[in-house]
Design an enzyme around this catalytic site. Structure first.
Site, PDB file in Angstrom:
ATOM      1  N   GLY A  54      10.056   4.358  13.235  1.00 45.94           N
ATOM      2  CA  GLY A  54       9.964   3.249  12.297  1.00 45.94           C
ATOM      3  C   GLY A  54      10.566   1.946  12.785  1.00 45.94           C
ATOM      4  O   GLY A  54      10.849   1.063  11.982  1.00 45.94           O
ATOM      5  N   ASP A  81       0.354  -0.150  22.589  1.00 45.44           N
ATOM      6  CA  ASP A  81       0.028  -1.578  22.579  1.00 45.44           C
ATOM      7  C   ASP A  81       0.391  -2.238  21.255  1.00 45.44           C
ATOM      8  O   ASP A  81       0.914  -3.355  21.237  1.00 45.44           O
ATOM      9  CB  ASP A  81      -1.447  -1.817  22.929  1.00 45.44           C
ATOM     10  CG  ASP A  81      -2.415  -1.030  22.061  1.00 45.44           C
ATOM     11  OD1 ASP A  81      -2.266   0.207  21.965  1.00 45.44           O
ATOM     12  OD2 ASP A  81      -3.344  -1.637  21.494  1.00 45.44           O
ATOM     13  N   GLY A  82       0.159  -1.564  20.139  1.00 45.92           N
ATOM     14  CA  GLY A  82       0.489  -2.161  18.843  1.00 45.92           C
ATOM     15  C   GLY A  82       1.976  -2.388  18.680  1.00 45.92           C
ATOM     16  O   GLY A  82       2.419  -3.471  18.278  1.00 45.92           O
ATOM     17  N   GLU A 114      -1.193   4.092  14.466  1.00 48.96           N
ATOM     18  CA  GLU A 114      -0.400   4.653  13.371  1.00 48.96           C
ATOM     19  C   GLU A 114      -0.795   4.127  12.000  1.00 48.96           C
ATOM     20  O   GLU A 114      -0.357   4.651  10.989  1.00 48.96           O
ATOM     21  CB  GLU A 114       1.091   4.379  13.609  1.00 48.96           C
ATOM     22  CG  GLU A 114       1.649   5.074  14.827  1.00 48.96           C
ATOM     23  CD  GLU A 114       1.478   6.580  14.779  1.00 48.96           C
ATOM     24  OE1 GLU A 114       1.950   7.207  13.812  1.00 48.96           O
ATOM     25  OE2 GLU A 114       0.853   7.129  15.703  1.00 48.96           O
TER      26      GLU A 114
END
Length: 199
Positions: A54, A81-82, A114
């Site tokens: 998180g 990448d995100g 995700e």
């Protein structure tokens, strides 16, 4: 880039397993949230792994701090990448510091895996290699073949320059392998691997 020259995308779990198996025992590995944590854990849990839960965008900055604080250890951030794009500005500080023991590995499937597989910026034209080099990280490589893993692992072990690797992966979603979500236990195990006390 046309369909003719679009590079193949790798199986991420296979890539991570191959890379992790080649890391020296004293390597410190920081994982980005989600798939990178699952893949590193699936490759074999070890005390020198620090799994982030998180903390989107925190893998590279945490790895940078570790690399500066632990110069005798190779430090490897393995992220997606995100997650990486969320904290992309960290590369400016990485480029200013250039710790030779730091490697950032970005598993790039061009999606936010995700949150529902929305296209990420890399799927919309952002060139992470150009970004890294623009921030002063000269050893920046795009990985499209498993044969490149050996060279990457050699550079990680040598600790002679900050290294950046964008690994083009496919969107396959292997079964999740979940490390412990107990942050205190994770921290204490990691600190103990460095010979540090717990608190």
């Amino acid at each position: 880039m046309t369909a003719v020259d679009t590079p193949a995308r790798l199986d991420r779990r296979r890539f991570v397993a191959d890379l992790v198996s080649r890391l020296p025992e004293d390597a410190l590995v920081v994982t980005g949230l989600g798939s990178p944590s699952y893949d590193v854990f699936a490759a074999g849990d070890r005390p020198g792994n620090f799994y982030l839960w998180g903390a989107m965008g925190a893998a590279a900055p945490l790895a940078l701090g570790l690399a500066l604080a632990q110069p005798d250890h190779p430090v490897v951030a393995i992220t997606g990448d995100g997650e990486h794009l969320m904290g992309i500005g960290t590369l400016a500080t990485v480029g200013a510091q250039l710790p030779p023991n730091l490697t950032i590995v970005v598993l790039d499937n061009a999606h936010f895996g995700e949150t529902g597989m929305q296209p990420s910026h890399t799927g919309l034209g952002t060139d992470l290699i150009a970004v890294a080099q623009g921030f002063g990280i000269r050893d920046a490589e795009r990985i499209t073949d498993l044969a490149q893993v050996e060279g990457l692992a050699t550079r990680i072990t040598a600790r002679t320059a900050t290294t950046y690797a964008q690994v083009l992966i496919d969107t396959t979603e292997p079964p999740r392998a979940l490390p412990s979500r107990d942050g205190v236990a994770n921290k204490n195990t990691f600190r103990a691997s460095l010979g540090l006390g717990t608190f």
